[in-house]
Scaffold this active site. Structure first.
Site, PDB file in Angstrom:
ATOM      1  N   GLU A 127     -64.378 -39.851 -25.283  1.00  0.00           N
ATOM      2  CA  GLU A 127     -65.029 -40.369 -24.061  1.00  0.00           C
ATOM      3  C   GLU A 127     -65.810 -41.655 -24.361  1.00  0.00           C
ATOM      4  O   GLU A 127     -66.886 -41.909 -23.811  1.00  0.00           O
ATOM      5  CB  GLU A 127     -65.876 -39.297 -23.384  1.00  0.00           C
ATOM      6  CG  GLU A 127     -64.990 -38.127 -22.954  1.00  0.00           C
ATOM      7  CD  GLU A 127     -65.364 -37.435 -21.669  1.00  0.00           C
ATOM      8  OE1 GLU A 127     -66.197 -37.955 -20.914  1.00  0.00           O
ATOM      9  OE2 GLU A 127     -64.783 -36.365 -21.414  1.00  0.00           O
TER      10      GLU A 127
HETATM   11  N1  CAA Z   1     -68.106 -47.617 -12.766  1.00  0.00           N
HETATM   12  C1  CAA Z   1     -67.360 -48.280 -11.859  1.00  0.00           C
HETATM   13  N2  CAA Z   1     -66.673 -49.405 -12.168  1.00  0.00           N
HETATM   14  C2  CAA Z   1     -66.744 -49.853 -13.436  1.00  0.00           C
HETATM   15  C3  CAA Z   1     -67.487 -49.183 -14.434  1.00  0.00           C
HETATM   16  C4  CAA Z   1     -68.202 -48.031 -14.052  1.00  0.00           C
HETATM   17  N3  CAA Z   1     -68.936 -47.355 -14.929  1.00  0.00           N
HETATM   18  N4  CAA Z   1     -67.359 -49.850 -15.598  1.00  0.00           N
HETATM   19  C5  CAA Z   1     -66.566 -50.899 -15.356  1.00  0.00           C
HETATM   20  N5  CAA Z   1     -66.188 -50.890 -14.045  1.00  0.00           N
HETATM   21  C6  CAA Z   1     -65.341 -51.866 -13.375  1.00  0.00           C
HETATM   22  C7  CAA Z   1     -66.031 -53.232 -13.443  1.00  0.00           C
HETATM   23  O1  CAA Z   1     -66.921 -53.389 -12.344  1.00  0.00           O
HETATM   24  C8  CAA Z   1     -64.888 -54.171 -13.377  1.00  0.00           C
HETATM   25  O2  CAA Z   1     -64.463 -54.323 -12.035  1.00  0.00           O
HETATM   26  P1  CAA Z   1     -64.084 -55.765 -11.431  1.00  0.00           P
HETATM   27  O3  CAA Z   1     -62.896 -56.211 -12.233  1.00  0.00           O
HETATM   28  O4  CAA Z   1     -63.772 -55.461 -10.011  1.00  0.00           O
HETATM   29  O5  CAA Z   1     -65.281 -56.605 -11.650  1.00  0.00           O
HETATM   30  C9  CAA Z   1     -63.790 -53.450 -14.138  1.00  0.00           C
HETATM   31  O6  CAA Z   1     -64.130 -52.061 -14.103  1.00  0.00           O
HETATM   32  C10 CAA Z   1     -63.632 -53.919 -15.551  1.00  0.00           C
HETATM   33  O7  CAA Z   1     -64.891 -53.747 -16.201  1.00  0.00           O
HETATM   34  P2  CAA Z   1     -65.197 -54.389 -17.622  1.00  0.00           P
HETATM   35  O8  CAA Z   1     -64.965 -55.859 -17.552  1.00  0.00           O
HETATM   36  O9  CAA Z   1     -66.531 -53.928 -18.079  1.00  0.00           O
HETATM   37  O10 CAA Z   1     -64.036 -53.723 -18.492  1.00  0.00           O
HETATM   38  P3  CAA Z   1     -63.550 -54.027 -19.966  1.00  0.00           P
HETATM   39  O11 CAA Z   1     -62.071 -54.046 -19.957  1.00  0.00           O
HETATM   40  O12 CAA Z   1     -64.306 -55.174 -20.569  1.00  0.00           O
HETATM   41  O13 CAA Z   1     -63.959 -52.736 -20.852  1.00  0.00           O
HETATM   42  C11 CAA Z   1     -64.847 -50.790 -21.714  1.00  0.00           C
HETATM   43  C12 CAA Z   1     -64.749 -51.832 -20.597  1.00  0.00           C
HETATM   44  C13 CAA Z   1     -66.279 -50.378 -21.660  1.00  0.00           C
HETATM   45  C14 CAA Z   1     -64.563 -51.285 -23.127  1.00  0.00           C
HETATM   46  C15 CAA Z   1     -63.854 -49.691 -21.319  1.00  0.00           C
HETATM   47  O14 CAA Z   1     -62.529 -50.084 -21.582  1.00  0.00           O
HETATM   48  C16 CAA Z   1     -64.153 -48.368 -21.956  1.00  0.00           C
HETATM   49  O15 CAA Z   1     -65.055 -47.668 -21.527  1.00  0.00           O
HETATM   50  N6  CAA Z   1     -63.354 -47.977 -22.996  1.00  0.00           N
HETATM   51  C17 CAA Z   1     -63.439 -46.671 -23.572  1.00  0.00           C
HETATM   52  C18 CAA Z   1     -62.442 -45.758 -22.950  1.00  0.00           C
HETATM   53  C19 CAA Z   1     -62.862 -44.336 -23.004  1.00  0.00           C
HETATM   54  O16 CAA Z   1     -64.019 -43.997 -22.869  1.00  0.00           O
HETATM   55  N7  CAA Z   1     -61.896 -43.469 -23.178  1.00  0.00           N
HETATM   56  C20 CAA Z   1     -62.141 -42.086 -23.157  1.00  0.00           C
HETATM   57  C21 CAA Z   1     -60.895 -41.327 -22.931  1.00  0.00           C
HETATM   58  S1  CAA Z   1     -61.139 -39.851 -22.067  1.00  0.00           S
HETATM   59  C22 CAA Z   1     -61.526 -38.694 -23.196  1.00  0.00           C
HETATM   60  O17 CAA Z   1     -61.798 -38.929 -24.317  1.00  0.00           O
HETATM   61  C23 CAA Z   1     -61.576 -37.352 -22.568  1.00  0.00           C
HETATM   62  C24 CAA Z   1     -61.388 -36.229 -23.482  1.00  0.00           C
HETATM   63  O18 CAA Z   1     -60.325 -35.713 -23.584  1.00  0.00           O
HETATM   64  C25 CAA Z   1     -62.564 -35.663 -24.156  1.00  0.00           C
END
Ligand code: CAA
Length: 357
Positions: A337
């Site tokens: 996550e």
């Molecule tokens: N809520 C709503 N919208 C959001 C958001 C949030 N928390 N975070 C980002 N967004 C939206 C942004 O507003 C943006 O929208 P616009 O394009 O309209 O402006 C868009 O998403 C892109 O946002 P970012 O530019 O911040 O995105 P990014 O590509 O730079 O990366 C990141 C963000 C934080 C690195 C993201 O890719 C990330 O969180 N990566 C990790 C993935 C992850 O957590 N995976 C877990 C897998 S699930 C799992 O593990 C479950 C399990 O089995 C236990």
């Protein structure tokens, strides 16, 4: 600032603590042997634990998000594997439908998920895109009244045991979310990962091979999928932070039975700080307030505390199988996550934008 829990939240703590000690604990030997605890999931369902923060109108318990986090914390103090089964089911298996589904989708899926008749899972991570989730390669092409999905997902918690999968794929207008039912043609459940910890929870590969999903099962608009994933991961990360807090506290409880001097003081401070961060993030989410930064802070800190405390506990108390299990279970809380590095990126983005509390 008010630090007291409400009567309902205290009641949830007592109920789940008792359930964890009396019931969950008895499943640990089979889970440690690698068996998924279907019967335990049924027992959690009969205690109304499978839809704690889901409104009663959709068959849930209608309690607040903090009560749900208290449940994950208490379950994870006894069995972190049980904590993650419930966390993934609720935060990212059910909640995306509640937050982004049509009324029809909510009525079809949520009552069965919230009652525990069905189990949920979340398919985001791929072999070549974990942290950079937006770089996914899975595709979704419109074909008449269906989308055809092709691609593979890895490290899917509850995969194979689940009845409903929230799946993400790249469609014409960008990353898009889908509700996929077990038994859908082209949904192939792959191998179980061999893990160092969280035994008894399932972690599998899931393949979409020309998988046909009806247009009616698209969740949100085309291109809205990344936002759906991120918004629900805010809640998911508080769940994993609560799981880590549970592991940290369990290791501390084990350590307290020995004369470890000031090391116990270090552990006590870390557990308390983790609890405050986790409960504060959950409180904000309960109130419908923005909690992305606070969720990431809670997950980053609590997972680090779990790994450190479980490691210290194992080092000082040789021969304790519980200490060994806590250590094996702790590590992944820094990875799934969103890794600790991702939490730091999320926090720093919020700091740059000046958002959050
Ligand atoms: N809520 C709503 N919208 C959001 C958001 C949030 N928390 N975070 C980002 N967004 C939206 C942004 O507003 C943006 O929208 P616009 O394009 O309209 O402006 C868009 O998403 C892109 O946002 P970012 O530019 O911040 O995105 P990014 O590509 O730079 O990366 C990141 C963000 C934080 C690195 C993201 O890719 C990330 O969180 N990566 C990790 C993935 C992850 O957590 N995976 C877990 C897998 S699930 C799992 O593990 C479950 C399990 O089995 C236990």
């Amino acid at each position: 600032m008010e630090f007291r829990l409400t009567d309902a939240q205290e009641q949830m703590r007592r109920k789940v603590r008792e359930f964890a000690r009396q019931i969950v604990a008895t499943f640990i030997p089979k889970m440690e042997a690698g068996e998924f605890p279907f019967e335990l999931v049924q027992k959690m369902a009969s205690q109304q634990l499978m839809g704690i923060p889901i409104p009663t109108a959709y068959g849930g318990s209608g309690q607040d998000f903090l009560s749900y986090i208290i449940a994950i914390h208490e379950l994870s103090r006894v069995s972190a594997a049980t904590g993650v089964i419930l966390s993934v089911h609720t935060s990212v298996g059910t909640n995306p439908i509640l937050s982004f589904g049509t009324e029809e989708q909510k009525k079809t899926y949520i009552p069965k998920l919230a009652s525990g008749e069905w189990l949920g899972a979340f398919c985001l991570t791929e072999p070549s895109s974990g942290s950079d989730a937006a770089a996914m390669k899975t595709t979704a092409h419109k074909n008449g009244s269906d989308y055809i999905l092709n691609g593979s997902k890895v490290f899917i918690t509850n995969g194979g045991a689940a009845d409903v999968y929230i799946a993400f794929a790249r469609a014409e207008k960008g990353v898009t979310a889908f509700i996929v039912e077990k038994g859908t043609s082209g949904l192939v459940i792959g191998k179980d990962e061999k893990k160092m910890g969280l035994n008894g929870s399932k972690t599998v590969t899931v393949l979409f091979d020309q998988m046909s999903v009806p247009l009616a099962n698209r969740l949100g608009a085309e291109g809205e999928g990344f936002k759906i994933a991120m918004a629900n991961l805010d809640g998911g990360r508080i769940g994993i932070a609560a799981q880590a807090l549970g592991i940290a506290e369990a290791a501390f409880d084990e350590a307290k039975q020995h004369d470890l001097g000031v090391l116990l003081a270090d552990m006590a401070v870390s557990v308390e700080a983790a609890r405050l961060l986790v409960y504060r993030a959950a409180f904000l989410r309960s109130k419908g307030l923005s909690c992305g930064k606070e969720a990431s802070m809670a997950k980053w800190f609590a997972s680090k505390a779990a790994v450190t405390i479980a490691g210290d506990c194992l080092r000082e108390i040789s021969g304790s199988s519980r200490a060994e299990r806590y250590f094996r279970d702790a590590k992944v809380t820094e990875i799934y996550e969103g890794t600790s590095e991702i939490q730091r990126i999320v926090i720093s983005k919020h700091l740059a934008k000046g958002t959050g509390i």
